[in-house]
Structure formats: structure tokens, C-alpha cells
Enzyme design. Structure first.
Site, PDB file in Angstrom:
ATOM      1  N   ASN A  39      44.692  45.217  37.152  1.00 61.69           N
ATOM      2  CA  ASN A  39      45.093  45.126  35.750  1.00 61.69           C
ATOM      3  C   ASN A  39      46.464  44.529  35.521  1.00 61.69           C
ATOM      4  OD1 ASN A  39      42.885  46.074  34.065  1.00 61.69           O
ATOM      5  ND2 ASN A  39      43.011  47.830  35.447  1.00 61.69           N
ATOM      6  N   THR A  77      45.999  36.418  34.146  1.00 66.21           N
ATOM      7  CA  THR A  77      46.681  35.230  34.682  1.00 66.21           C
ATOM      8  C   THR A  77      46.030  34.752  35.979  1.00 66.21           C
ATOM      9  OG1 THR A  77      48.265  36.798  35.569  1.00 66.21           O
ATOM     10  CG2 THR A  77      48.876  35.604  33.590  1.00 66.21           C
ATOM     11  N   THR A 105      32.146  41.753  34.777  1.00 67.53           N
ATOM     12  CA  THR A 105      33.483  41.134  34.763  1.00 67.53           C
ATOM     13  C   THR A 105      34.167  41.514  36.075  1.00 67.53           C
ATOM     14  OG1 THR A 105      34.340  42.999  33.473  1.00 67.53           O
ATOM     15  CG2 THR A 105      33.716  41.005  32.262  1.00 67.53           C
ATOM     16  N   GLU A 132      37.445  50.286  37.711  1.00 65.65           N
ATOM     17  CA  GLU A 132      38.357  49.354  38.369  1.00 65.65           C
ATOM     18  C   GLU A 132      39.179  50.057  39.442  1.00 65.65           C
ATOM     19  OE1 GLU A 132      38.949  45.952  34.957  1.00 65.65           O
ATOM     20  OE2 GLU A 132      40.305  47.647  34.970  1.00 65.65           O
ATOM     21  N   THR A 189      32.173  51.803  25.280  1.00 67.66           N
ATOM     22  CA  THR A 189      33.237  51.348  26.117  1.00 67.66           C
ATOM     23  C   THR A 189      32.621  50.667  27.310  1.00 67.66           C
ATOM     24  OG1 THR A 189      33.035  53.510  26.969  1.00 67.66           O
ATOM     25  CG2 THR A 189      34.650  53.202  25.309  1.00 67.66           C
ATOM     26  N   LYS A 222      27.237  47.191  32.333  1.00 69.13           N
ATOM     27  CA  LYS A 222      28.480  46.566  32.751  1.00 69.13           C
ATOM     28  C   LYS A 222      29.589  47.526  32.406  1.00 69.13           C
ATOM     29  CE  LYS A 222      32.347  44.577  31.655  1.00 69.13           C
ATOM     30  NZ  LYS A 222      33.438  45.082  30.866  1.00 69.13           N
TER      31      LYS A 222
END
Lengths: 408, 408
Positions: free
Chosen positions: A403, A408, A158, A281, A195, A184
Site C-alpha cells: 500500500n 506509483t 487487483t 493484502e 467492500t 475479488k
């Protein structure tokens, strides 16, 4: 080939390196860009299987379908995965969709439905666009082949920046046995399993129950010891498939090479876990926290996870600031036995606290160390002899950027 | 004056509004800039006292000294505070320094040492520059007066942007009784007390044991229900001093106005707690999470705190993204009983999930709401009738900036 004890890392190995496995991926339209978002691992034979699942109460639909499949026959021949949509919190329709995905792939492969597992990752709470997904599943088998490990690895990502893949080879009773994995991660990563998504393939001859035991033990000390942001996903799981095609005597505790196999298996798990932490991230570095001298392994694990999960420790590492006070504050709030007079702390071997007293250290040297790609924090409690290691990453501007604008 | 049930908020009230209290602050050199970094609240008489302390195992030296003082006589006449240095993890020298601070102020005020409490906030693990601190204490009483509440409030701040002050008035048996508070927060804020500094003064006539009961109850539902970053400090505490100078019959359970006093006390606590959450490091908004319909208050509190503490929920609020999947994922990992089929979620009254099913909602309206200063998240579990509220703030670029460079 890198020699690591009794096993070796296979350069460029993927989940299709173990005998009997093919894999592949394609873009079916779940991701906005043209990246792969649908993939599968397919075995030539029904494989022995082991799996661990998220502890989140809102377990996603595909996990329930995978559990149904495994419960039905104890074997899997194919794992289907999509990214871009988690199919979580999608109610009865989501469950029906996950079953439809399983059934469609089973039909296309000409195998029983209960030999197919399904997993998903991505946004929570949106129904899958099933027309796109089913068209993708229809086309998928043509993409599945012995060279498709790379495409598969791409399909499960992702917000990950890099693929997380490893393959090791271990000699079992004179035969070459392979264990490979793809994972992933990136966000919603936290101890207590699942997780993340992890896929491990092996051609070892091993029964499901022994595979499950190995996976459980490895998970406790690897996948459950990483954190990116403290959030436990609804979706994540690790699944292991063993084709048995390497042959030989069945592996089980007591087999002369059991420990070698277990060590190799653990290495694959640890490699994937660390790769997930390092690619958290927005992360710029891997943080490894080693706790020594704790009263129990449980205490050591809890303390290691608390330190590596502390937002203040994470931001200090990002800022290359040897702010050991934040480390000690995290140790102290872990809810575990600590002797507040006997704690040693070092950063990359630079001692900053000895017997709970600050030690003068070279700030420039510490800063230079903390600017590196890996930060190793050692906490010695000097109470007893239990230890544990946890992995995480720094907290950066990019974590916030990613994040604050993910959906959006 | 704002009417709030049986008590009223006193505009511009400070910790010196209750009868018998003076306060003040000055710059002694602990902070690099010329802001106040040393302050005190002094009472005309030995005050009844209540206090709650951090649960961090590494409790800082000043907290131990304050505990010693309170244990000695059950009353305090002065609270000394410094910012810029936490005097935590500083060993025997740190403890000696905290005692020296207490003794110096006691001598200067001409009161017994055990009537003085001490607290500190700032960097962990550095010894206090005692020459500066003792010179500051020498000068402090001249700065302490009935108009010094503002200066005191300034002296307790670290990375806080705004002062956190409140004063309420409540009628007790025909007499005006005041309760005032000042707090310091910003970072290392997390449930389980004492992740902050709070000073509450009142002229109520109340014994220490009843004050402690009130503080304990209020702490459970206010100070322990806020989180900024999940890190529990080594230093923080809330202390309440009651001068008794409002006179009248002693307040205790059973007193006709006990509930009014308790409500006023709780309001002061909640105001300070919310002010700390709203002024969390880098925060642009206050997040309030209300959990309804839980099986127990413990469950409701745990779920509310997990949601408000989720990095993913916090970044979504920063990005004004109505990503309710992150809310539900946090609910599901709180480790509490949840019926995954019956959950409702709304954002500022906009329902996004009903009976665990996504509800179509106006994304533009939700985004406009989330861009405001306050985000209210309501989670209804529809299981039973217990509820709780937790407060926090968004996770922003500025949180990272502040904490990547705090010490250097």
C-alpha cells in the site's frame, strides 16, 4: 465432492457451472501486466437479480449504472467488470463512460441496455482509457463461453493473490440446483458491505425479491463480517443472477427446500467472504473471531468486528504472540455492553482468560498454534446467548509494502 | 522564548517549572532495560485537579484508584506512574496492588492517601511485581526535586522514542502563570480519550471545576483528535494539577484573562497531542487533516478522524504517494453528510481535487512534499462553515515490527 449437510461442494465448479451461464475475460490494457482486466458473465436468458452496494457516500459511476439497469427491468442478462481502474470520483465523464461500457456490451450481445450491469475496481479518480475499454468489449463476447469461469475470475482481481471461487449443488424438489460465486477482495475491505466485488450465479428458479432477501441476510453474516484494513471502498458490490433454468417450482419462503437452498446460498457467501479475508493484502493467515454470550446479535457482531479489525490484534497474530490483552482491549472499546468480570478468551481452544482472570497457559503451544494458517479467537462474554463470527487477517510488512507503493 | 499570541513557550520548561511542583523518576525493574519505569509528580500543596479517563470498558485498576482519590477530596498532591506494566485486567489483586502503590507513596510523603493518584502503562494482564514496585516507591521521594522533570518524562515512556514535554507562560492579572505538560503515547492511540497518559501542571489559581471544564474542552479538540492505530487503551488518562501558587484572583469564566489562560491551556494540550501523533509507533511523519466547510463540528471531527485513521491514507503517506482517492474514500465512509459533487482536497497546498473533480498537479512536487516530516491534508466540503483538525502518523514497516514482537 464434499458433503456439507444438504448441499455438496462441486470441485472445480465456477460461475458457469449453473445452467445458462457463460463467462470470460481478456486483457484490454488497464493493467500494466498482461493479466486479464476485463470480463463478463452472460446468461442465456434475462436472469432474476439481487444486489447490495457500498455504503460509501462516493459511490462509483458503474454502481449507479448497474442500479439504473436493475431499476429499469428487475433483470440482468450480463455483468461487465473491469479491474485496474475504479471509475470512481470521475464526475459526469465517469458516469458517461460507465454507460458507454454498458451500451457497448448490450449492442455487441444484441440485448437491451438495461439488461447489462457494470462494475469496476482499481485506482480511484482516473478516467478510463475508453478506446482500450471499448476495443476490449468488442472482443469480449468471443472469449465468453461455458469454460470461461477461470478467465473471468482472473479478470476481477487487483492485488489479490488467489482466485476466490466456489460452486455448490443442492437438491431442490428432486432437481439439481447450482449456486456458484467468484469474488475479488484484498484491500479496502471492511464491514458494511460492499467492500469487495462478488458475483453469484445460480440456475435456481427464484424471483428477484426472494433472491434479494437471501442476499441481504447472507451479507449481514458474511460479507459484512470481514475486514482487511477498515477502509470501505467506493466501488464494491455483490450481484446475484438466477437463470431459473434448473426449473421446478419457484423457490420462496415456505417451499419445502427453502432452508436447504438458503443454507447453500449462505455457504457460498461465507466461503467467498472468508477467502477475501484470508487473501487480504499482505496476509499470512486467516483470523476468525467468535463472540459468544453477548446481549444481542448486534453487540456480538460489533465486538467480533472490533477485535478482528484491531491493528494490535492483527500484528500480534502476525508475530504469533498470545497477547490477549489486546483482544480484551478491543472488546472493551467496541462500545457494546460487556461485563468486565465475566469474560473468557481462548486461542485455538487454549484458554488464556477465564472470568476475566488470566489463566496460566503453555506459551510454546500457543505460539505454535498462532504460527498456523488459521487463528481462531473465541470470546465468551457470559452475559446472554447471542453470538457472531467475524473474519480478517494479520497485518504484516507486506501490507505496508503493497500500500505504500500501490499507485506509483 | 517563542511568542504565540498572549502566551509564550518557555524553552526547556518541564512539569516542575510551575511553582510548587517537583518530579522525578527511577528504574525499579519493570522495564527490562535500565530505563526509568517509575515516577512521580509531587506538589507542595494539595492541588486543584481535573482528569479525563479512557472510555474502554476494561478500565485499568490504577484509574479506578485515582478516581477514588479525586472523589474523596477533590484535590491531589502527588501523581504516581509506572511504565512497563498496565495493571489492567488483573482483577481484585490488581486493584489491591494499585491501592498499595497509592498508600505506600502517601505514607512515604506523609500525606493523606486520597491526595495520591496512580496511573500505569505497559503490558495488559500481568500482575505487578509488587516487591520491586514498593522498593521503588520507597526510594522515589529522594529522586523527586525541582530539576526532576526530565527524569519523570523518561519514566512514563514505553515504546515512545522521544519525550513529549512543553511549558508555556501566560500573564494573568499582571502575574506570571505557567502551564506545563508531559505525555506518553506511541501505541493504542485513538480518539475518545484517554488513549495516552498526560500530566499537566500549573501554578494558576483555579478551582477544580473550572479546570475540569477547560480540560474537557481542550480534550475534545486535541487529545481526542489524534489516532495512531485506532486502538483505545484500557489505561490512559490526562490529569491536571493546579498548585495555585502563582496567586492572584481566582481564574474562572468572566475573569479578564480567562481567554488567554484557556488559549495557553489549549496550546499545551495540542502540543502534547501532536507530539504523541508524531511519535506514533514506527511513524516517520506527522499527518494533519483539516476539514473545512462541514455541516457541523461533529461531522468535521468525524471526517477528519476517519481520514487520518485510514490505513490506506497512512500507507500512502509513508510511500509519499499522492493517492487522493484514498482520502476521498475515507471521507465517504465517515458516515457524515457529504456533498459528493463539491469536495476540494489539497496536500500541503497542492490542489488535487476541486469540486470533486481531479485537478492536474505536479506529481514530482507532490511526492517531494509528501516525503517531508509533516503532511497537511485539507478537505473542504463546501457545505457550511464548520471545521476540525485531526492528527495522526503514517503506517510503516516499523509499526508492524514493533507490534509483532512487543510482548515477547
Amino acid at each position: 465432492m464434499t458433503l456439507l449437510g444438504r448441499f455438496t461442494v462441486v470441485p472445480d465448479g465456477t460461475v458457469t457451472t449453473p445452467q445458462g451461464f457463460r463467462a470470460g475475460g481478456l486483457h484490454c490494457g488497464l493493467k500494466k501486466t498482461e493479466r486479464n482486466d476485463l470480463g463478463a458473465i452472460v446468461c442465456d436468458v434475462p436472469a432474476a437479480v439481487a444486489a447490495v452496494y457500498t455504503l460509501n457516500a462516493f459511490q462509483a459511476a458503474p454502481l449507479r449504472v448497474t442500479q439504473e439497469s436493475i431499476a429499469a427491468g428487475g433483470r440482468l442478462q450480463a455483468m461487465l467488470v473491469n479491474s485496474g481502474n475504479a471509475n470512481a470520483c470521475t464526475g459526469e465523464q465517469g458516469l458517461a463512460d460507465a454507460r458507454a461500457m454498458r451500451d457497448a456490451l448490450a449492442r455487441r450481445l444484441g440485448i437491451a441496455e438495461e439488461l447489462v450491469g457494470v462494475t469496476s475496481t482499481g485506482v480511484i479518480g482516473e478516467l478510463l482509457p475508453m478506446t482500450k475499454v471499448l476495443a476490449g468489449i468488442e472482443a469480449l463476447p468471443e472469449k465468453v463461453n461455458a469454460a470461461g469461469g477461470e478467465d473471468f475470475s482472473q479478470a476481477i482481481l487487483t492485488t489479490d493473490l488467489v482466485k476466490k471461487v466456489i460452486c455448490v449443488r443442492v437438491n431442490i424438489g428432486g432437481r439439481e440446483v447450482h449456486i456458484a460465486g467468484a469474488a475479488k477482495g484484498s484491500g479496502m475491505i471492511h464491514p458494511n458491505m460492499a467492500t469487495m466485488l462478488g458475483f453469484v450465479t445460480t440456475d435456481a428458479n427464484i424471483e428477484s425479491k426472494h433472491l434479494q432477501q437471501l442476499l441481504g441476510e447472507a451479507t449481514d453474516s458474511t460479507f459484512n463480517m470481514i475486514t482487511v484494513d477498515g477502509d470501505t471502498s467506493t466501488n464494491d458490490m455483490v450481484v446475484v443472477m438466477a437463470s431459473g433454468l434448473a426449473g421446478g417450482e419457484a423457490l420462496q419462503p415456505g417451499h419445502a427446500d427453502w432452508e436447504d437452498f438458503a443454507a447453500a446460498f449462505r455457504h457460498v457467501s461465507e466461503h467467498l467472504a472468508k477467502a477475501i479475508a484470508r487473501d487480504g493484502e499482505g496476509a499470512t493467515k486467516l483470523i476468525e473471531v467468535n463472540v459468544h454470550g453477548a446481549v444481542s446479535q448486534e453487540a456480538a457482531r460489533a465486538i467480533a468486528k472490533t477485535v478482528v479489525g484491531s491493528s494490535l490484534v492483527k500484528t500480534a497474530c502476525f508475530g504469533a504472540d498470545a497477547n490477549w490483552g489486546r483482544i480484551i482491549a478491543a472488546v472493551g472499546r467496541a462500545g457494546q455492553p460487556v461485563n468486565t468480570e465475566t469474560v473468557d478468551v481462548s486461542l485455538g481452544g487454549i484458554t488464556v482468560l477465564k472470568q476475566s482472570k488470566p489463566v496460566a497457559f503453555d506459551e510454546d503451544r500457543a505460539e505454535a498454534y498462532l504460527k498456523g494458517d488459521i487463528v481462531q479467537i473465541d470470546v465468551h462474554l457470559n452475559m446472554s446467548d447471542s453470538g457472531a463470527t467475524a473474519w480478517g487477517c494479520d497485518l504484516t510488512y507486506d501490507y505496508v509494502r503493497i500500500n505504500a507503493a500501490y499507485r506509483t
